[in-house]
Design a protein around this motif. Structure first.
Motif, PDB file in Angstrom:
ATOM      1  N   THR A 175      -3.576  -9.407   7.618  1.00 54.68           N
ATOM      2  CA  THR A 175      -3.021  -8.317   6.817  1.00 54.68           C
ATOM      3  C   THR A 175      -3.540  -8.357   5.391  1.00 54.68           C
ATOM      4  O   THR A 175      -3.816  -7.318   4.790  1.00 54.68           O
ATOM      5  N   LYS A 176      -3.688  -9.548   4.832  1.00 53.31           N
ATOM      6  CA  LYS A 176      -4.175  -9.685   3.450  1.00 53.31           C
ATOM      7  C   LYS A 176      -5.539  -9.008   3.285  1.00 53.31           C
ATOM      8  O   LYS A 176      -5.785  -8.356   2.271  1.00 53.31           O
ATOM      9  N   LEU A 177      -6.416  -9.119   4.270  1.00 60.59           N
ATOM     10  CA  LEU A 177      -7.741  -8.501   4.208  1.00 60.59           C
ATOM     11  C   LEU A 177      -7.642  -6.984   4.107  1.00 60.59           C
ATOM     12  O   LEU A 177      -8.269  -6.369   3.239  1.00 60.59           O
ATOM     13  N   VAL A 178      -6.840  -6.351   4.956  1.00 61.71           N
ATOM     14  CA  VAL A 178      -6.763  -4.888   4.935  1.00 61.71           C
ATOM     15  C   VAL A 178      -5.973  -4.363   3.734  1.00 61.71           C
ATOM     16  O   VAL A 178      -6.325  -3.331   3.166  1.00 61.71           O
ATOM     17  N   VAL A 179      -4.944  -5.090   3.322  1.00 59.82           N
ATOM     18  CA  VAL A 179      -4.162  -4.666   2.152  1.00 59.82           C
ATOM     19  C   VAL A 179      -5.030  -4.724   0.903  1.00 59.82           C
ATOM     20  O   VAL A 179      -5.060  -3.780   0.107  1.00 59.82           O
ATOM     21  N   SER A 180      -5.749  -5.810   0.696  1.00 59.88           N
ATOM     22  CA  SER A 180      -6.566  -5.930  -0.520  1.00 59.88           C
ATOM     23  C   SER A 180      -7.724  -4.936  -0.517  1.00 59.88           C
ATOM     24  O   SER A 180      -8.097  -4.410  -1.570  1.00 59.88           O
ATOM     25  N   THR A 181      -8.285  -4.634   0.649  1.00 61.03           N
ATOM     26  CA  THR A 181      -9.360  -3.640   0.728  1.00 61.03           C
ATOM     27  C   THR A 181      -8.827  -2.254   0.398  1.00 61.03           C
ATOM     28  O   THR A 181      -9.449  -1.500  -0.361  1.00 61.03           O
ATOM     29  N   LEU A 182      -7.668  -1.908   0.945  1.00 63.49           N
ATOM     30  CA  LEU A 182      -7.057  -0.617   0.640  1.00 63.49           C
ATOM     31  C   LEU A 182      -6.693  -0.523  -0.847  1.00 63.49           C
ATOM     32  O   LEU A 182      -6.942   0.504  -1.494  1.00 63.49           O
ATOM     33  N   GLN A 183      -6.138  -1.580  -1.394  1.00 60.85           N
ATOM     34  CA  GLN A 183      -5.783  -1.567  -2.814  1.00 60.85           C
ATOM     35  C   GLN A 183      -7.009  -1.401  -3.700  1.00 60.85           C
ATOM     36  O   GLN A 183      -6.964  -0.720  -4.724  1.00 60.85           O
TER      37      GLN A 183
ATOM     38  N   THR B 244      -0.659  -2.191  11.494  1.00 60.18           N
ATOM     39  CA  THR B 244       0.728  -1.863  11.804  1.00 60.18           C
ATOM     40  C   THR B 244       1.689  -2.883  11.208  1.00 60.18           C
ATOM     41  O   THR B 244       2.888  -2.810  11.442  1.00 60.18           O
ATOM     42  N   SER B 245       1.155  -3.809  10.432  1.00 55.73           N
ATOM     43  CA  SER B 245       1.987  -4.852   9.823  1.00 55.73           C
ATOM     44  C   SER B 245       2.901  -4.262   8.753  1.00 55.73           C
ATOM     45  O   SER B 245       2.621  -3.215   8.167  1.00 55.73           O
ATOM     46  N   PHE B 246       3.976  -4.961   8.491  1.00 55.95           N
ATOM     47  CA  PHE B 246       4.934  -4.521   7.481  1.00 55.95           C
ATOM     48  C   PHE B 246       4.269  -4.410   6.105  1.00 55.95           C
ATOM     49  O   PHE B 246       4.478  -3.430   5.382  1.00 55.95           O
ATOM     50  N   GLY B 247       3.438  -5.389   5.741  1.00 58.10           N
ATOM     51  CA  GLY B 247       2.791  -5.389   4.435  1.00 58.10           C
ATOM     52  C   GLY B 247       1.873  -4.199   4.224  1.00 58.10           C
ATOM     53  O   GLY B 247       1.868  -3.582   3.156  1.00 58.10           O
ATOM     54  N   PHE B 248       1.113  -3.835   5.248  1.00 55.89           N
ATOM     55  CA  PHE B 248       0.193  -2.705   5.143  1.00 55.89           C
ATOM     56  C   PHE B 248       0.977  -1.392   5.083  1.00 55.89           C
ATOM     57  O   PHE B 248       0.696  -0.527   4.244  1.00 55.89           O
ATOM     58  N   GLU B 249       1.957  -1.257   5.952  1.00 61.01           N
ATOM     59  CA  GLU B 249       2.772  -0.043   5.974  1.00 61.01           C
ATOM     60  C   GLU B 249       3.520   0.139   4.649  1.00 61.01           C
ATOM     61  O   GLU B 249       3.684   1.254   4.167  1.00 61.01           O
ATOM     62  N   GLN B 250       3.938  -0.954   4.046  1.00 61.48           N
ATOM     63  CA  GLN B 250       4.658  -0.897   2.779  1.00 61.48           C
ATOM     64  C   GLN B 250       3.764  -0.357   1.662  1.00 61.48           C
ATOM     65  O   GLN B 250       4.199   0.459   0.852  1.00 61.48           O
TER      66      GLN B 250
END
Length: 179
Positions: free
Chosen positions: A72-80, A101-107
Motif C-alpha cells: 500500500t505504501k508504494l501506491v499511496v506515495s505514488t498517488l500523492q 482496495t486497502s484502507f490507506g489508499f481508499e482514505q
C-alpha cells in the motif's frame, strides 16, 4: 524498437471481496487518471515493482515509483506524488488489487474527493491504457537491458519516462495532427 519476448510466469495475488463499480466505463469525456503496478525482474532474480499514474486525456505518466516491495505504501506515495504536481482528477481508475482496495489508499482518495473506479475482476481490458503503457515500457526498454540493482532500474525507468512524456508522446500527436 519493439522487441518480442517469451512470456514469464509472474507472481499473482487473489481478491477475496465483491466487485466494485466501474464508474468511467460509459463516460466519453472524463477527467480521470489510471493507476497500476507492474513487475520488473532484475538479473539476480529479484523483483522490482513499478507503480505508475497515467492521465487518460494526455496519455502522459504523471508520477511513478519503483520499490522492492509491492504494498500500500508504494501506491499511496505514488498517488500523492501525482497529486502534489498536478490538478486532481474527478476519477481514479485501478484494478481491484489489494493495494488499491486497502484502507490507506481508499482514505487518500476520500480525503482528496476523488471517486474510485475499478476494473472488472479478471478483465485487464478495463484498465487497458495503463496496461498498454507498461507493456510498451517493457518492450522498448526493460527487455533490452539487464539491471543488476534496483538503483539502476530506477534511473533507467526515470530516463525512459522523461523521453516518453516529452518526446515520444509529442511526436505521436504531431503525426496524428498532420494526417
Amino acid at each position: 524498437y519493439s522487441v518480442m519476448v517469451k512470456r514469464f510466469k509472474q507472481p499473482t495475488t487473489t481478491v477475496d471481496y465483491k466487485q466494485r463499480p466501474n464508474l468511467i466505463k460509459q463516460l466519453t469525456s472524463v477527467n480521470a487518471w489510471s493507476m497500476d503496478i507492474t513487475y520488473l525482474k532484475l538479473t539476480d532474480g529479484q523483483w522490482g515493482y513499478l507503480a505508475s499514474v497515467l492521465d487518460l486525456t494526455s496519455h502522459k505518466i504523471l508520477a511513478h515509483q519503483i520499490s522492492a516491495t509491492m504494498d500500500t505504501k508504494l501506491v499511496v506515495s505514488t498517488l500523492q506524488r501525482a497529486l502534489s504536481q498536478h490538478a486532481k482528477p474527478d476519477y481514479l481508475h485501478t484494478d481491484m488489487g489489494s493495494q488499491f482496495t486497502s484502507f490507506g489508499f481508499e482514505q487518500v482518495l476520500q480525503q482528496q474527493g476523488i471517486a474510485h473506479s475499478y476494473s472488472k475482476l479478471g478483465h485487464p481490458y478495463d484498465n487497458a491504457k495503463i496496461e498498454s503503457f507498461h507493456s510498451l515500457l517493457k518492450r522498448e526498454m526493460i527487455y533490452q537491458f539487464r539491471f543488476a540493482s534496483l538503483a539502476h532500474l530506477i534511473l533507467a525507468v526515470s530516463n525512459y519516462l522523461d523521453w516518453y512524456n516529452d518526446e515520444r508522446i509529442s511526436v505521436v500527436h504531431r503525426k496524428m495532427q498532420v494526417a
